[in-house]
Design an enzyme around this catalytic site. Structure first.
Site, mmCIF file in Angstrom:
data_model
loop_
_atom_site.group_PDB
_atom_site.id
_atom_site.type_symbol
_atom_site.label_atom_id
_atom_site.label_comp_id
_atom_site.label_asym_id
_atom_site.label_seq_id
_atom_site.Cartn_x
_atom_site.Cartn_y
_atom_site.Cartn_z
ATOM 1 N N GLU A 155 0.861 -1.113 0.049
ATOM 2 C CA GLU A 155 -0.105 -0.031 -0.308
ATOM 3 C C GLU A 155 1.054 1.378 0.233
ATOM 4 O O GLU A 155 1.096 2.554 0.140
ATOM 5 C CB GLU A 155 -0.477 -0.678 1.198
ATOM 6 C CG GLU A 155 -1.991 -1.185 0.887
ATOM 7 C CD GLU A 155 -2.853 -1.144 2.946
ATOM 8 O OE1 GLU A 155 -3.556 -0.391 3.300
ATOM 9 O OE2 GLU A 155 -3.677 -2.164 2.591
ATOM 10 N N GLU B 138 -3.809 -9.668 0.741
ATOM 11 C CA GLU B 138 -4.645 -9.505 2.205
ATOM 12 C C GLU B 138 -5.879 -9.261 2.565
ATOM 13 O O GLU B 138 -6.782 -8.700 0.988
ATOM 14 C CB GLU B 138 -3.754 -7.984 2.639
ATOM 15 C CG GLU B 138 -2.754 -7.716 4.147
ATOM 16 C CD GLU B 138 -2.560 -6.320 4.077
ATOM 17 O OE1 GLU B 138 -3.238 -5.578 4.867
ATOM 18 O OE2 GLU B 138 -1.619 -6.330 4.475
#
Length: 549
Positions: free
Chosen positions: A388, A484
């Site tokens: 991210e 994730e």
């Protein structure tokens, strides 16, 4: 001459986003503690002077072959007096281009393209930083299936008047039995506490177009050499792996939950990619991998015994793979040994927890050095560069792309040939022009948490996650994996998405059913060392118990 190796393009400008939540703050605290303990890590970092000339270009198929007898050296010409403001050695093969910067200032290096029309073997040089000791390095490693005699070229170094050069020689070698042979290595002894060793490297390039992108960089010292690497196609290295020093542990990487995203699953188009990677994903059942961080409830490092116990539970629950985020807390030796003992594979990570992701950043360089030293590639299914990092504005697209290229080039030199990716939330893949990243990754990764979508109830989490995956697959037109995905057992409600134990169970069951074979579940256990966060949920993503862990 002072030499600075820039193994990925350094772009002008950068992002200036602040640290995001407890993730970056915890990392920063560890880095500041490490800097103080090492006596000013950031202020006193030095570069060991080196000057290497590349010799010899031989064309032909890579691998074992009998070349014509070469002269003692083939030299690429180097300007005797570099013009101002900067000079470079002309690129005849896609090896990094050295640019000499004689004075401080801002330099612009134009893009360069090299077209390789046939398989080309290049004899070059690599460097690695090592502590004191004796090392056997260089040579070329080959595998033979029957007793045979082979003639192989190899690269070695010679020193004349303090100038280190790489030369090409050949040797006839008798392999008496089937096996793996390292031919013509050499031994070097390092007597100082730490130094940089030049290692001969034999690298083969497949036909294709190689491009070194335009680079703008600011130089603050005199006589600096900046190396600009070529990008895709990625070269394959055949040299024996050089030694690497044991790096200082990086700070804890803290996986950070994505903010709510407006992109609903119903808007996702169908994937047009024709297939998926045969080496990734669950081959049986409805779950493949789970994230694992080797920290205690207070955020300290777990012992090797505790890690081994955890991974036995992961294996017994039916998972085949664990995803780790970084190399701190002895992650590679401890998790690697435990994974090997029970038969698990690993997804490795290089974690970016602060603004700026060039390959010279200490927290990035330390992680890469640790992976180079460990290099147990038979355990590795995938390497993830950044988690991210676009969404958190730690990296620009060009910075992340260049870092991925640097990591790929560096690890190819020590034998890794598996797939690479980065992972981000869907909004990051859609809101930026990510084509440069798509071009340098093998599969596309996303973190997809249905809990942050106010329109998604727990029992529909799987449909949402599957839709997010289809979106990113179509962005890059490559197979995708969710690196994730989970649901918290405690925390606030976002519209229809409420946290709780029963809600977590329903969400995990839905994700398993819809897309479990391509999901890394988040996470093995709760993370009590984290701050609760605005959602009051950050400590409560542990879902291992739902799999019998």
């Amino acid at each position: 001459m002072k030499a600075v190796l820039v193994a990925a393009a350094v772009m002008a400008g950068g992002v200036s986003a602040g640290h995001v939540g407890n993730v970056a703050n915890h990392w920063k605290a560890h880095e500041e503690f490490k800097a103080a303990k090492r006596g000013g890590y950031f202020e006193n970092e030095t570069c060991v002077p080196t000057c290497t000339t590349i010799y010899s270009v031989i064309t032909g198929s890579p691998g074992l072959y009998t070349p014509p007898t070469p002269p003692s050296t083939y030299a690429l010409s180097t300007p005797s007096s570099p013009p101002s403001p900067a000079s470079s050695t002309p690129a005849v093969v896609p090896t990094p281009i050295p640019h000499t910067c004689p004075t401080p200032g801002t330099y612009t290096f134009p893009a360069t393209t090299v077209v390789v029309t046939e398989s080309t073997t290049v004899y070059a040089a690599s460097t690695t930083e090592v502590p004191s000791g004796t090392y056997t390095i260089g040579g070329i490693t080959t595998v033979v299936e029957t007793p045979t005699t082979i003639v192989v070229p190899y690269a070695t170094t010679k020193t004349e008047t303090e100038v280190v050069t790489t030369v090409v020689e050949t040797t006839t070698y008798v392999c008496p039995t089937p096996g793996t042979y390292t031919i013509a290595p050499f031994t070097t002894t390092v007597t100082v506490s730490e130094t940089v060793v030049v290692v001969p490297v034999i690298t083969s390039y497949a036909p294709g177009t190689y491009t070194a992108p335009a680079v703008v960089t600011t130089v603050t010292e005199t006589d600096v050499v900046v190396y600009c690497p070529f990008s895709t196609p990625t070269p394959t290295a055949y040299a024996a792996a050089p030694p690497a020093a044991s790096p200082a542990a990086a700070g804890h990487p803290k996986p950070h939950k994505a903010k709510p995203t407006p992109h609903a699953a119903t808007s996702a188009p169908s994937s047009s990619y024709p297939g998926t990677s045969p080496s990734l994903g669950g081959s049986a059942g409805d779950h493949w991998a789970i994230t694992y961080t080797p920290y205690t409830e207070s955020g300290q490092c777990k012992s090797a015994g505790q890690v081994a116990q955890d991974l036995r539970l992961v294996k017994n629950a039916g998972f085949t793979t664990v995803r780790v985020y970084s190399t701190d807390c002895n992650t590679l030796p401890n998790v690697g040994a435990a994974a090997r003992a029970v038969g698990l594979k690993m997804i490795l990570g290089i974690f970016i927890g602060e603004v700026g992701c060039d390959n010279g950043s200490p927290h990035v360089a330390d992680q890469l050095a640790a992976i180079k030293q460990w290099r147990q590639w038979d355990l590795v299914e995938l390497i993830v560069v950044g988690n991210e990092s676009i969404f958190n504005k730690f990296c620009s697209v060009s910075q992340l792309r260049d870092l991925i290229v640097h990591v790929k080039t560096t690890l190819a030199q020590v034998g890794y040939t598996g797939p690479y990716t980065t992972t981000d939330v869907v909004s990051a893949w859609l809101d930026y022009d990510v084509k440069p990243i798509c071009e340098v990754i093998d599969v596309v990764g996303t973190n997809a948490h249905a809990y942050f979508n106010a329109a998604t109830e727990p029992q529909n989490a799987g449909e949402f996650v599957a839709g997010q995956l289809r979106i990113v697959e179509n962005v890059c037109n490559k197979p995708g994996y969710v690196l994730e995905s989970g649901w918290p057992s405690a925390g606030k409600c976002f519209g229809k998405a409420c946290a709780g134990r029963s809600q977590q169970a329903a969400a995990i069951a839905s994700i398993k059913k819809s897309v479990g074979k391509k999901v890394v579940f988040f996470s093995f256990g709760d993370d009590h060392w984290k701050a609760p966060g605005d959602c009051q949920c950050e400590q409560h993503w542990g879902c291992g118990s739902l799999f019998g862990v």
